[in-house]
Design a protein around this motif. Sequence first.
Motif, mmCIF file in Angstrom:
data_model
loop_
_atom_site.group_PDB
_atom_site.id
_atom_site.type_symbol
_atom_site.label_atom_id
_atom_site.label_comp_id
_atom_site.label_asym_id
_atom_site.label_seq_id
_atom_site.Cartn_x
_atom_site.Cartn_y
_atom_site.Cartn_z
ATOM 1 N N SER A 102 0.740 -1.251 0.051
ATOM 2 C CA SER A 102 0.053 -0.039 0.007
ATOM 3 C C SER A 102 1.132 1.070 -0.128
ATOM 4 O O SER A 102 0.656 2.273 -0.849
ATOM 5 N N LEU A 103 1.928 1.305 0.863
ATOM 6 C CA LEU A 103 2.691 2.488 0.993
ATOM 7 C C LEU A 103 3.523 2.481 -0.603
ATOM 8 O O LEU A 103 3.731 3.597 -0.967
ATOM 9 N N GLN A 104 3.922 1.601 -1.179
ATOM 10 C CA GLN A 104 4.401 1.773 -2.569
ATOM 11 C C GLN A 104 3.615 2.294 -3.607
ATOM 12 O O GLN A 104 3.849 3.216 -4.140
ATOM 13 N N ARG A 105 2.372 1.712 -3.688
ATOM 14 C CA ARG A 105 1.374 2.394 -4.353
ATOM 15 C C ARG A 105 1.145 3.640 -4.256
ATOM 16 O O ARG A 105 0.917 4.476 -5.007
ATOM 17 N N GLY A 106 0.952 3.976 -2.848
ATOM 18 C CA GLY A 106 0.612 5.588 -2.506
ATOM 19 C C GLY A 106 1.843 6.534 -3.032
ATOM 20 O O GLY A 106 1.725 7.619 -3.253
ATOM 21 N N ALA A 107 3.307 5.633 -2.855
ATOM 22 C CA ALA A 107 4.484 6.641 -3.222
ATOM 23 C C ALA A 107 4.329 6.919 -4.766
ATOM 24 O O ALA A 107 4.610 7.789 -5.416
ATOM 25 N N ALA A 108 3.971 5.766 -5.484
ATOM 26 C CA ALA A 108 3.811 5.828 -7.005
ATOM 27 C C ALA A 108 2.733 7.078 -7.494
ATOM 28 O O ALA A 108 2.940 8.073 -8.183
ATOM 29 N N LEU A 109 1.700 6.990 -6.605
ATOM 30 C CA LEU A 109 0.765 8.130 -6.914
ATOM 31 C C LEU A 109 1.435 9.360 -6.637
ATOM 32 O O LEU A 109 1.013 10.425 -7.334
ATOM 33 N N PHE A 110 1.966 9.538 -5.434
ATOM 34 C CA PHE A 110 2.542 10.926 -4.683
ATOM 35 C C PHE A 110 3.612 11.294 -5.884
ATOM 36 O O PHE A 110 3.326 12.612 -6.422
ATOM 37 N N VAL A 111 4.287 10.553 -6.375
ATOM 38 C CA VAL A 111 5.373 11.296 -7.536
ATOM 39 C C VAL A 111 4.908 11.319 -8.665
ATOM 40 O O VAL A 111 5.298 12.064 -9.513
ATOM 41 N N SER A 112 3.652 10.652 -8.985
ATOM 42 C CA SER A 112 3.038 10.718 -10.388
ATOM 43 C C SER A 112 2.299 12.040 -10.338
ATOM 44 O O SER A 112 2.136 12.711 -11.473
ATOM 45 N N TYR A 113 1.515 12.216 -9.381
ATOM 46 C CA TYR A 113 0.400 13.389 -9.492
ATOM 47 C C TYR A 113 0.796 14.590 -8.573
ATOM 48 O O TYR A 113 0.075 15.510 -8.753
ATOM 49 N N CYS A 114 1.664 14.423 -7.628
ATOM 50 C CA CYS A 114 1.743 15.681 -6.634
ATOM 51 C C CYS A 114 2.910 16.348 -6.924
ATOM 52 O O CYS A 114 2.934 17.650 -6.453
#
Length: 239
Positions: A38-50
Amino acid sequence: MMRLSCAIILAWFSAVSLAAGPSKPVDSVYINLSDKASLQRGAALFVSYCVSCHSAGYMRYNRMGKDLDISDTVLKENFMFAADKPGSLMLSNMSPEDGKNWFGVAPPDLTLEARLRKPDWIYTYMRSFHVDDNTVSGWNNTLFENVAMPHVLYGLQGSQRLVGTDHDTGKPEFELVKQGSMTPQEYDEAMRDLTNFLVYLAEPARLSRQTVGVFVIAFLIVLFIFAYLLKKEYWRDVH
Ligand code: HEC
């Protein structure tokens, strides 16, 4: 004198609470820092969209990679869009001045956001954007009214319209007007991952603190056994 200072303190407290306004209801989110996927998926969203707008200026890519079990190669290929050295801080390439010019408010650094706003707030905020023709961006947010941030995840969530407020809970009710690439359940799950990641970001030591805690307790138990045996040994001669 005493009475005057009490009155001043009271007035200050009521002014502060009035300024904060009544807090709006939020949805609760299940945070689990031992869920690395879950943390890895969250990190991927963070670097892609934030990170295009927000920095996480107190975190380095390689520290994140180490904590979340992401190999250097995967880190470089899939997580580092805004930097080229694994030791770089997670800084946005957008300057605060540009941010202020474009949005009216510079996007704040999000490293400590989960401590400032709490996880439930972030989870609810990311699910509360709705279309609004009266704002510059065309978006509004029921939790953060007239927010300067556009709904950057509308491609995933789709766009929703505000239709009313639930009488019992006081929570807003939305209607999906355009489907995104995710179903509502998938989007909620993704926002849980993103919030989970922001909680990690705000206090990375929490990951190791729990493991260290277990070791400390185990050590104390062993120490207790030895201390107890030693005590018995000493007192044998006294009795
Ligand atoms: C296009 C630029 C942009 C992108 C991309 C963006 N934001 Fe924002 N964000 C902003 C701006 C501007 C604000 C300030 C809003 C305000 O104060 O009105 C903001 C505010 C926020 C806040 C509230 C901060 C506070 O005041 O406590 C959170 C939380 C947040 N963003 C999370 C995110 C997350 C998570 C992502 C990635 C999914 C993201 N943002 C992507 C521009 C952006």
